[in-house]
Write an enzyme that holds these catalytic residues in place. Structure first.
Site, short mmCIF file in Angstrom:
data_model
loop_
_atom_site.label_atom_id
_atom_site.label_comp_id
_atom_site.label_asym_id
_atom_site.label_seq_id
_atom_site.Cartn_x
_atom_site.Cartn_y
_atom_site.Cartn_z
N TYR A 161 -4.41 3.37 -3.31
CA TYR A 161 -4.81 1.98 -3.15
C TYR A 161 -4.58 1.56 -1.70
O TYR A 161 -4.72 2.37 -0.79
CB TYR A 161 -4.09 1.07 -4.17
CG TYR A 161 -4.91 -0.16 -4.47
CD1 TYR A 161 -6.17 -0.04 -5.05
CD2 TYR A 161 -4.47 -1.43 -4.15
CE1 TYR A 161 -6.96 -1.15 -5.31
CE2 TYR A 161 -5.24 -2.55 -4.41
CZ TYR A 161 -6.49 -2.40 -4.98
OH TYR A 161 -7.26 -3.50 -5.23
N ARG A 197 -16.16 -8.83 -1.23
CA ARG A 197 -15.01 -9.15 -0.38
C ARG A 197 -13.93 -8.13 -0.64
O ARG A 197 -12.93 -8.37 -1.30
CB ARG A 197 -14.49 -10.57 -0.67
CG ARG A 197 -13.45 -11.06 0.34
CD ARG A 197 -12.79 -12.34 -0.14
NE ARG A 197 -12.06 -12.18 -1.38
CZ ARG A 197 -10.83 -11.65 -1.47
NH1 ARG A 197 -10.20 -11.23 -0.39
NH2 ARG A 197 -10.23 -11.56 -2.65
N LYS A 232 -7.58 0.44 -8.71
CA LYS A 232 -6.84 -0.56 -9.48
C LYS A 232 -6.49 -0.03 -10.86
O LYS A 232 -5.36 -0.19 -11.36
CB LYS A 232 -7.68 -1.82 -9.61
CG LYS A 232 -6.89 -3.09 -9.78
CD LYS A 232 -6.41 -3.62 -8.45
CE LYS A 232 -5.79 -4.98 -8.57
NZ LYS A 232 -5.42 -5.56 -7.27
N GLU A 271 -12.24 -8.61 -9.57
CA GLU A 271 -11.53 -8.09 -8.40
C GLU A 271 -12.41 -8.15 -7.15
O GLU A 271 -13.58 -7.77 -7.18
CB GLU A 271 -11.13 -6.62 -8.66
CG GLU A 271 -10.37 -5.96 -7.54
CD GLU A 271 -8.96 -6.50 -7.37
OE1 GLU A 271 -8.40 -6.37 -6.27
OE2 GLU A 271 -8.42 -7.04 -8.35
N ASP A 272 -11.83 -8.66 -6.06
CA ASP A 272 -12.46 -8.66 -4.73
C ASP A 272 -13.88 -9.22 -4.76
O ASP A 272 -14.84 -8.59 -4.29
CB ASP A 272 -12.45 -7.25 -4.15
CG ASP A 272 -11.07 -6.89 -3.60
OD1 ASP A 272 -10.13 -7.70 -3.76
OD2 ASP A 272 -10.92 -5.80 -3.02
N ASP A 307 -7.46 -11.20 -10.45
CA ASP A 307 -6.19 -10.76 -9.85
C ASP A 307 -5.99 -11.36 -8.46
O ASP A 307 -4.86 -11.66 -8.07
CB ASP A 307 -6.14 -9.24 -9.77
CG ASP A 307 -4.82 -8.74 -9.22
OD1 ASP A 307 -3.77 -9.15 -9.75
OD2 ASP A 307 -4.82 -7.98 -8.24
N ASP A 308 -7.07 -11.54 -7.70
CA ASP A 308 -6.93 -12.11 -6.35
C ASP A 308 -6.40 -13.53 -6.40
O ASP A 308 -5.67 -13.96 -5.50
CB ASP A 308 -8.28 -12.08 -5.62
CG ASP A 308 -8.82 -10.67 -5.49
OD1 ASP A 308 -8.10 -9.82 -4.96
OD2 ASP A 308 -9.95 -10.42 -5.94
N ASN A 322 -4.33 -7.78 3.59
CA ASN A 322 -4.56 -6.34 3.50
C ASN A 322 -5.88 -5.97 4.16
O ASN A 322 -6.78 -6.81 4.23
CB ASN A 322 -4.60 -5.91 2.02
CG ASN A 322 -3.24 -5.96 1.36
OD1 ASN A 322 -2.26 -5.54 1.94
ND2 ASN A 322 -3.19 -6.49 0.15
N ASN A 327 3.28 -6.94 -3.53
CA ASN A 327 2.25 -6.06 -4.07
C ASN A 327 1.84 -6.54 -5.46
O ASN A 327 2.68 -6.66 -6.35
CB ASN A 327 2.80 -4.63 -4.15
CG ASN A 327 1.72 -3.60 -4.40
OD1 ASN A 327 0.80 -3.85 -5.17
ND2 ASN A 327 1.84 -2.46 -3.76
#
Length: 609
Positions: free
Chosen positions: A154, A207, A225, A296-297, A319-320, A464, A508
């Site tokens: 990751y 993203r 993930k 995610e993202d 999750d973001d 990140n 994290n």
């Protein structure tokens, strides 16, 4: 003249590097369907003590194909760990080196191979190829070396892997749904080989980390993930599904790249985008009604709307927004313990007002409200800075809805603060939290001012990958004379300062999302609630003792992740029962129910029966 197709099967036998005989069969087939077959034997480098080689007869094609399928199946293959009895039973005798090894032996060799690679990207490719040929061994290796390998599978390495996804592509993982698939997604889901799926991680690649719009190249994120879901909380890898929604990309570099594997067009407009996502989610829950979907993202212009539209309709979370909010809330709880100042006396400045920043602020705001403050008063303890400066209602620009919630209404139009340094000097915050994606934006001037204002300044450089961190751990400790409470998004090595070893905290998300998923799936929750997210954060924070907190340690060691996940999952499940979200009867022993769900990577005899 009729065209002919030549098919040859050549079998080489070697002893001591001398080819003794070569038997081969040649079949010549013309398009008129006439066939002739000849068999020949050629002798080379013969020695008198070698016996003539007899032609090899292959009489059971079905059996041979079955044997090869076993060795090429990431799920079934055990390689050298097959016992002699298993090799006899499965027709594998002679297809593997004779020595029988344990999974521990195999993992030891793989670890040596892992260390032999010079770059992190090479290590990333090695691990993914290992997973493709022996999934059990891969997860055994990852689970037992998680702190070493997590930065490879990751962040930060996964970022580089995504950028080079097309160039490094070797085999397909997960599923892809593109604009050309509209109207067919439910049928396509039936192509997934595994019957049951517990969890899906889905991204549209818009993203990826702090790297921007990578399109289909973003598949590395759902894949990575889910590997952490398995390693961190014991999800069964056979019941995980990584997904990319290919809605195009606006990155010209990839549209011009001959090796880019996604659809080559600009990102589709909102109406078309939401229709595609709606079809995907409807299809998923039609096929797997109990599955948990993690977004995610996904870029800010869509992620909030997707969460708002579906969080009370389906079993899903982002999750973001929620995972990041939860893990930073946990760290901030322990920062308060370390600083020993009441929550109501804290002032927070955020650099970055995207999904992660807003999610973190929403979670931390609950602490102020639990301390007796109203929502209105609690919001007055937050200041957000974006690319245009301090976010205010008087700045003169049009704010998105999620920014408006934290826009300051107490700043005159002629006194707008443009830089982070100006905001820090004016606000005098106790904490600065970076989620901007802009590397180096916590300058020496900013950190030194924080140290002047606070005995123990809280500095969280959370963007990140590592190159995008607002400052490094060494910079934060040096500029604050070793006094700051520091956390980052990507890992940093311990720092030596004035004879002390300072260990940076890493905010994290892995501390939260695997356990949040585990606790909610075990009880078959209807939805993921804010209460469950907050319960996860508090449970994580409680697993760092007072002596560690006083030393500036705000997160527990990741080497304990599976035990941490069990404890957090139980807290999440408890909250689900408390809020009426759990759909399964409460077990007599909730912790045992969580433990019974967990997958342990080992060679299970039942898989062969």
């Amino acid at each position: 003249m009729k065209a002919k197709l030549y098919l040859s099967k050549v079998i080489y036998t070697k002893q001591h590097d001398n080819i003794i005989k070569t038997s081969y069969t040649t079949t010549t087939t013309s398009f008129s369907s006439s066939t002739t077959s000849t068999t020949s034997t050629i002798t080379t480098n013969n020695s008198s003590h070698y016996q003539p080689l007899q032609p090899l007869a292959i009489n059971n094609t079905d059996s041979m194909e079955k044997n090869l399928q076993i060795l090429r199946s990431s799920f079934a293959n055990r390689g050298t760990a097959f016992t002699r009895e298993e090799r006899d039973k499965l027709g594998l005798r002679g297809l593997l080196p004779p020595r029988e090894e344990t999974i521990e032996d195999q993992a030891e060799r793989c670890l040596v191979q892992f260390h032999s690679f010079g770059s992190n990207l090479e290590k990333y490719v090695f691990l993914n190829c290992l997973r493709d040929r022996n999934e059990t061994l891969f997860y055994y290796l990852l689970t037992n070396n998680l702190e070493l390998m997590m930065p490879i599978v990751y962040t930060p390495t996964v970022g580089e892997a995504c950028q080079k996804f097309g160039n490094e592509f070797r085999f397909a993982q997960g599923m892809y749904f593109a604009t050309q698939d509209r109207g067919e997604i439910r049928r396509m889901l039936d192509n997934w080989p595994n019957k049951d799926v517990d969890i899906i991680v889905v991204s549209d690649g818009s993203r990826i980390l702090g790297l921007g719009d990578l399109g289909t190249n973003g598949m590395g994120i759902p894949v990575g993930k889910l590997q952490l879901y398995v390693a961190g909380a014991g999800f069964n890898p056979a019941k995980t599904l990584p997904v990319i929604i290919d809605a195009g990309t606006n990155t010209k570099k990839y549209l011009d790249d001959k090796f880019y594997l996604g659809e080559k067009h600009a990102r589709i407009k909102d109406e078309e985008y939401y229709a595609l996502m709606d079809e995907f989610l409807s299809a998923v829950y039609n096929k797997w009604p109990k599955v948990l979907v993690q977004f995610e993202d996904i870029s800010n212009d869509h992620c909030f709307a997707l969460l708002e539209n579906y969080r009370n309709k389906y079993f899903c979370f982002n999750d973001d927004i929620q995972g990041t909010g939860s893990v930073i809330l946990s760290g901030f709880i322990n920062c308060i313990r370390a600083v020993q100042k009441p929550i109501t006396e804290h002032r927070l400045v955020f650099l970055g007002a995207g999904s992660a920043g807003i999610g973190v602020a929403d979670c931390i705001m609950t602490l102020f409200q639990e301390a007796g403050m109203s929502e209105e008063d609690a919001r007055k303890c937050f200041w957000f800075v974006d690319s245009k400066g301090l976010i205010t209602t008087t700045r003169g620009d049009e704010l998105t809805r999620y920014k408006k919630a934290y826009a300051r209404g107490d700043v005159a139009a002629d006194k707008q603060l443009k830089s982070l340094a100006d905001v820090v000097r004016s606000v005098k915050p106790t904490a600065i939290i970076g989620l901007s994606g802009i590397g180096g934006s916590f300058t020496q001037e900013v950190v030194e001012e924080m140290a002047r204002l606070n005995e123990k300044p809280i500095v969280m450089a959370l963007s990140n990958p590592t190159s995008n961190a607002e400052c490094t751990a060494e910079q934060a400790y040096t500029w604050s004379q070793g006094r700051c409470i520091f956390a980052s998004g990507s890992p940093f090595a311990p720092v030596q300062y004035n004879g002390k070893t300072l260990i940076p905290g890493q905010g994290n998300n892995m501390y939260i999302f695997p356990a949040l998923g585990l606790g909610s799936v075990v009880v078959n929750a209807r939805h993921i609630t804010d209460g469950m997210v907050i319960a996860a954060a508090k449970s994580l924070a409680s697993q760092v003792d007072d002596s560690e907190v006083i030393q500036g340690k705000i997160y527990p060691g990741l080497h304990r992740i599976r035990e941490l996940s069990v404890t957090i999952a139980v807290a999440v499940a408890e909250k689900a029962y408390e809020e009426g979200m759990a759909q399964l009867p409460r077990p007599d022993n909730l912790e045992q129910a969580v433990r019974d769900f967990i997958y342990h990577p080992h060679y299970d005899q039942k898989k062969l029966d």
